[in-house]
Scaffold this active site. Sequence first.
Site, PDB file in Angstrom:
ATOM      1  CD  GLU A  76      -3.177   0.655   0.529  1.00  0.00           C
ATOM      2  OE1 GLU A  76      -4.216   1.220   0.830  1.00  0.00           O
ATOM      3  OE2 GLU A  76      -3.123  -0.214  -0.360  1.00  0.00           O
ATOM      4  CG  ASP A  77       1.478   2.781   3.371  1.00  0.00           C
ATOM      5  OD1 ASP A  77       0.453   3.013   2.705  1.00  0.00           O
ATOM      6  OD2 ASP A  77       1.484   2.608   4.598  1.00  0.00           O
TER       7      ASP A  77
END
Length: 704
Positions: A76-77
């Site tokens: 996600e990051d």
Amino acid sequence: MPDAAQLFKEWSGYLKPEDLSQLESAYHFSEAAHEGQFRQSGEPYITHPLAVANILAQWHLDSQALTAALLHDVMEDTSVTKAELSRNFGKPVADLVDGVSKLDQIEFETQKEAHAENFRKMVLAMARDVRVILIKLADRLHNMRTLDAVEPEKRRRIARETLEIYAPIANRLGLNSIYQELEDLSFRYLYPVRYQVLSRAVKAARGNRREVVSRVMEAIKRRLKEARVDAEVQGREKHLYSIYDKMREKRVSFAQVLDVFGCRIIVRDVPSCYVALGALHSLYKPIPGKFKDYIAIPKANGYQSLHTTLFGPLGTPIEVQVRTAEMHKIAEAGVAAHWLYKSSDTTLNELHKKTHQWLKSLLELQSESGDSVEFLEHLKVDLFPDEVYVFTPKGRILALPRGATAVDFAYAVHTDIGNRCVAAKINQELMPLRSELRNGDRVEIITASHAKPNPLWLNFVVTAKARSHIRHFLKTMHFHESAQLGERLLNQALAAFKSSLLEIKEAHWDKLLRDTGGKSRQEVLADIGLGKRLAVVVARRLLSLGEPSPQERALPGSVVIRGSEGMAVQLAKCCKPIPGDPIIGIISKGQGMIIHTHDCQVIAKTRNDPEKLLDVEWDPEIRKPFDVSIKLVVANRRGVLAKVAAEIAEAGSNIQNVGVEPEDGGTYTTMLFTLQVGNRLHLAQIMRALRRIPEVTRLARVKS
Ligand code: MN
């Protein structure tokens, strides 16, 4: 919070050395990926995945789940891909991380309760593996525990989402302690003032009652000892949010909610539960109607206990739960109990099997007790997902059966959209209509005003709604097309008599419909198009109804059939016409005239030879019986033949012949009857009567 090295040491208590080395490398991988990222609190980001993994370690989850927890935010990051994770840590771990990341992508926006329910279902359905949900819940738990650092607006949004989505999921999975903590944390951030007031009041009230409570606990312990029950007695306090919820839902005062003392008694085995209960009831009187035996009839989520409420000293009610240690584990940890209490050598596969067995046993328990059907429904949908949840362009969630396609979606939104769809955009990408939808897909249907349903769609749609609408449309279209063809054929036939449809008067059509029992002109035309009526016959009939004209006078009038003409006129053995059937005669050399129904296959073959065909009609005064064949498929039950025969006799018909052939290993039987009937109407009456017999599954007139 302890550092990574300390935690690894703690985890080594239940994990194997090779598992730990994988966890260490996952930790370093994640730390490097999140390098330079910080939490709102200012701590390095890696502290969050580490804390999440540690929550899972408290439940003794397996090393794959812990590895995934350490990596749960890297996709996600950071720029790390699923393929990279799969290469480094194996496919199962990559799948888990991917599952958690997908859950993060769906955002809960709406305020409505019904939507929250769908959203919960979607979360559960998207997580094929129950470990994905456990990782997500641990993630949420840690975020809630550290919510102070987050700005107020975002804090409220996360708290509301937790209260409406994640806490109920934890509850449904029986993860009791997490459920309570998530609710109380949400309450604290969503309604800070109410939380403060209530928590202070509860503290004060509990302080005031401490003496009474300890007196009651002592009395209970003493009585259990006298009854020779080996038991652990615990005081029990409601969590804050449940107090708040009870006050709000049931509109009772704080004093009423809190004026209850709860205690839990944990014993060794099931018989001891009942002995303990007897001892308690002899100590304080039970309040009538409050006793519940969830041991004999467990709750849907597997919860087992005896519940009773006693009149305590000074009239304070005491709510008591009695359960075994085993039941207590399930009550506190639910699904996670299987990880928490697994013996050291069980493999993950066995664990999965065990969890599924547990869920299945819940289903069985449920069907036995017949209680809370709704939960059963949810459990089925949630954990054996057979539905997919997708978004409309406006963000509405639609539930569709697994395997549903873009066409099913289109019909679910609106029939018109289904009938006019030409393409679909799934997650912004143009996709074919047959594309199968997946959980969380955002679907947009592209329509065109002249588009029509395609018969090929029937090969892939799965919803009843789409299927029936497509069928209906095709049938209507089919009728329409047949009528158009019939019109052309009739015009052609009329042209042979030097006439045309334009010259046929309304009144003649009306008379034709009356005489032949047709419903509408369109129906007669469709019948011609489908070959059920002959264009030439209809043409002759229409013309013969008109005022005498030179051509018409030259037409031979139709021959009237009475059925008693002897050898000159025979009823065809193939289609066995009866009065009321549209009929036609074929002149056959040496055999005279043979009467067939219009839709008989023999006629279809002779159609190119119109000279041989002769327009005939039934004598309206006909009174003799005619043979007709019908075929029945009946369920094999004793006396079914007698029932059928009785109905036929009752309807005023004679049975000329019966043939019976067994079918399908004797479950069903096909019966062939030759009956005598007066006309079509009579036959229709008989068939209607036979259809009312429950054993009759299929029934049809036999032609040819
Ligand atoms: Mn996270």
